[in-house]
Design a protein around this motif. Structure first.
Motif, PDB file in Angstrom:
ATOM      1  N   VAL A  65       1.165  -1.706   0.087  1.00  0.00           N
ATOM      2  CA  VAL A  65      -0.087  -0.147   0.202  1.00  0.00           C
ATOM      3  C   VAL A  65       1.094   1.163  -0.282  1.00  0.00           C
ATOM      4  O   VAL A  65       1.704   0.860   0.659  1.00  0.00           O
ATOM      5  CB  VAL A  65      -0.841   0.112   0.999  1.00  0.00           C
ATOM      6  N   PHE A  66       0.439   1.758  -0.641  1.00  0.00           N
ATOM      7  CA  PHE A  66       1.217   3.404  -0.814  1.00  0.00           C
ATOM      8  C   PHE A  66       0.114   4.626  -0.437  1.00  0.00           C
ATOM      9  O   PHE A  66      -0.755   4.592  -1.501  1.00  0.00           O
ATOM     10  CB  PHE A  66       1.438   3.982  -2.527  1.00  0.00           C
ATOM     11  N   THR A  67       0.436   5.144   0.078  1.00  0.00           N
ATOM     12  CA  THR A  67      -0.047   6.439   0.913  1.00  0.00           C
ATOM     13  C   THR A  67      -0.205   6.987   1.571  1.00  0.00           C
ATOM     14  O   THR A  67       1.512   7.432   1.567  1.00  0.00           O
ATOM     15  CB  THR A  67      -1.296   5.605   1.852  1.00  0.00           C
ATOM     16  N   PHE A  68      -0.044   8.424   1.708  1.00  0.00           N
ATOM     17  CA  PHE A  68       0.361   9.509   2.184  1.00  0.00           C
ATOM     18  C   PHE A  68       0.402   9.761   3.074  1.00  0.00           C
ATOM     19  O   PHE A  68      -0.747   9.473   4.290  1.00  0.00           O
ATOM     20  CB  PHE A  68       0.102  11.109   1.176  1.00  0.00           C
ATOM     21  N   GLU A  69       1.479  10.510   3.332  1.00  0.00           N
ATOM     22  CA  GLU A  69       1.834  10.689   5.044  1.00  0.00           C
ATOM     23  C   GLU A  69       0.894  11.965   5.531  1.00  0.00           C
ATOM     24  O   GLU A  69       0.340  12.606   4.941  1.00  0.00           O
ATOM     25  CB  GLU A  69       2.841  11.813   4.692  1.00  0.00           C
ATOM     26  N   MET A  70       0.058  11.911   6.788  1.00  0.00           N
ATOM     27  CA  MET A  70      -1.146  12.271   7.064  1.00  0.00           C
ATOM     28  C   MET A  70      -0.545  14.089   7.293  1.00  0.00           C
ATOM     29  O   MET A  70       0.182  14.087   8.404  1.00  0.00           O
ATOM     30  CB  MET A  70      -1.476  11.510   8.287  1.00  0.00           C
ATOM     31  N   SER A  71      -1.516  14.755   7.243  1.00  0.00           N
ATOM     32  CA  SER A  71      -1.250  16.334   6.741  1.00  0.00           C
ATOM     33  C   SER A  71      -1.250  16.647   8.393  1.00  0.00           C
ATOM     34  O   SER A  71      -2.777  16.935   8.645  1.00  0.00           O
ATOM     35  CB  SER A  71      -1.216  16.816   5.637  1.00  0.00           C
ATOM     36  N   ASP A  72      -1.132  18.191   9.199  1.00  0.00           N
ATOM     37  CA  ASP A  72      -1.624  18.361  10.132  1.00  0.00           C
ATOM     38  C   ASP A  72      -2.115  19.859   9.505  1.00  0.00           C
ATOM     39  O   ASP A  72      -1.824  20.692   9.239  1.00  0.00           O
ATOM     40  CB  ASP A  72      -0.025  19.259  10.714  1.00  0.00           C
ATOM     41  N   THR A  73      -3.621  19.029   9.284  1.00  0.00           N
ATOM     42  CA  THR A  73      -4.858  19.841   9.273  1.00  0.00           C
ATOM     43  C   THR A  73      -6.377  20.213  10.063  1.00  0.00           C
ATOM     44  O   THR A  73      -5.818  18.865  10.535  1.00  0.00           O
ATOM     45  CB  THR A  73      -5.214  19.787   7.489  1.00  0.00           C
ATOM     46  N   PRO A 100       6.033  10.798   2.742  1.00  0.00           N
ATOM     47  CA  PRO A 100       6.251  12.269   2.753  1.00  0.00           C
ATOM     48  C   PRO A 100       5.964  13.653   1.725  1.00  0.00           C
ATOM     49  O   PRO A 100       5.626  13.339   0.793  1.00  0.00           O
ATOM     50  CB  PRO A 100       7.688  12.870   2.777  1.00  0.00           C
ATOM     51  N   PHE A 101       4.747  14.399   2.758  1.00  0.00           N
ATOM     52  CA  PHE A 101       4.090  15.499   1.723  1.00  0.00           C
ATOM     53  C   PHE A 101       5.386  16.619   2.201  1.00  0.00           C
ATOM     54  O   PHE A 101       4.800  17.584   3.659  1.00  0.00           O
ATOM     55  CB  PHE A 101       2.840  15.634   1.874  1.00  0.00           C
TER      56      PHE A 101
END
Length: 316
Positions: A65-73, A100-101
């Motif tokens: 699974v390729f997923t994105f780093e959770m952003s601080d929003t 990483p985002f």
């Protein structure tokens, strides 16, 4: 009426007994023979599971699974990163790559992402994605581009249409809406498992114990999307314990005894052990009633007894 719309087995265990998922972070990675599904996967709902089942079917490759780093929003997530990891692992995903985002990755051209990351770093052989998947700089990349490069880089690709349930497209947005409305049964149906909160039991004010109703208190992560304040029928799994316990769980601020930060407090039925410091997972099934302020502790205790009796009659 307390009836499970979703038949849920005890698919999660603190005891292990399953292959540990490898978690890779950042850009400095290099692995081999990947069957990859790409997306945010918040909630890992039934639509996501179609993709994940797709990569798991390739027994000659490593389901990744390729997923994105959770952003601080301000955006609230259905599951924290640790909770999402648990769900992916219980499904049977062997490897998770958390991308990483940052300014560099945000401005990566789609072609560069395919060549430098998917091909060179992940050694991708098979890709499963949803029809609306976008990636790369300004979301310029799409499934058409992934298909275009498949023959160039020698990978196979399968595109999945949106999954529907009761004439609604299953999406993380829809699941969030059901959770925010307190419709936990429908949310569970869309998720394909029970919505849950995981945390470490902390010391509370011990009021429950003085009323002969000891409770387990956990503090959810700030980014966690919670159900509306209220009392819920739940099931509880405890680290190091193979049993599943019925529970009455309150989400809220405990208005009868004072104003607190929002917490999650569970009274386990037929249970009286010290589990401070233990990890627990609380699965939610039905909202029994809203949280309310009672005139005093006697009235609160009477209501808690009624809540416990209702959950005790529930067939797990």
């Amino acid at each position: 009426k307390m009836k499970m719309i979703l038949k849920c087995l005890k698919c999660f265990s603190f005891q292990g007994g399953r292959r540990k998922m490898e978690i890779l972070k950042g850009l400095d990675i290099k692995v081999k023979n990947s069957a990859v599904s790409l997306g945010k996967f918040d909630g890992v709902h039934r639509g996501h599971r179609l993709l994940l089942n797709g990569i798991s079917e390739r027994k000659d490759l490593v389901p990744t699974v390729f997923t994105f780093e959770m952003s601080d929003t301000p955006q609230k997530y259905i599951y924290s990163q640790d909770e999402k990891n648990k769900v992916l692992e219980e499904i049977g995903i062997a490897r998770e790559v958390i991308f990483p985002f940052n300014e560099h990755t945000k401005n990566m051209a789609p072609e560069e992402f395919i060549e430098k990351f998917l091909v060179e770093k992940l050694d991708v052989k098979y890709i499963c994605v949803g029809e609306d998947f976008r990636f790369g700089r300004k979301r310029e990349g799409n499934v058409g581009m992934l298909k275009k490069y498949a023959s160039i880089y020698d990978y196979d690709i399968k595109i999945f249409h949106k999954l529907e349930s009761d004439n609604e497209i299953i999406s993380s947005t829809l699941v969030r809406k059901k959770l925010e409305d307190g419709d936990v049964a429908r949310a569970n149906e869309l998720l394909g498992r029970s919505y849950f909160i995981e945390g470490t039991v902390i010391h509370g004010n011990a009021l429950g114990r003085t009323m002969n109703m000891p409770t387990a208190n956990i503090i959810p992560e700030k980014s966690k999307l919670l159900l509306p304040s209220g009392v819920y029928a739940s099931k509880v799994m405890i680290e190091g314990d193979d049993m599943v316990y019925k529970g009455v769980t309150n989400i809220g601020r405990k208005p009868t005894i004072g104003r607190y930060d929002i917490g999650v407090e569970t009274c386990l039925l037929d249970f009286d052990r010290d589990i401070y410091g233990k990890k627990i997972m609380v699965e939610f099934y039905e909202r029994i009633r809203p949280e309310k302020k009672f005139p005093g502790l006697d009235e609160l205790k009477n209501q808690m007894e009624a809540d416990k009796a209702k959950v005790a009659r529930w067939q797990m």
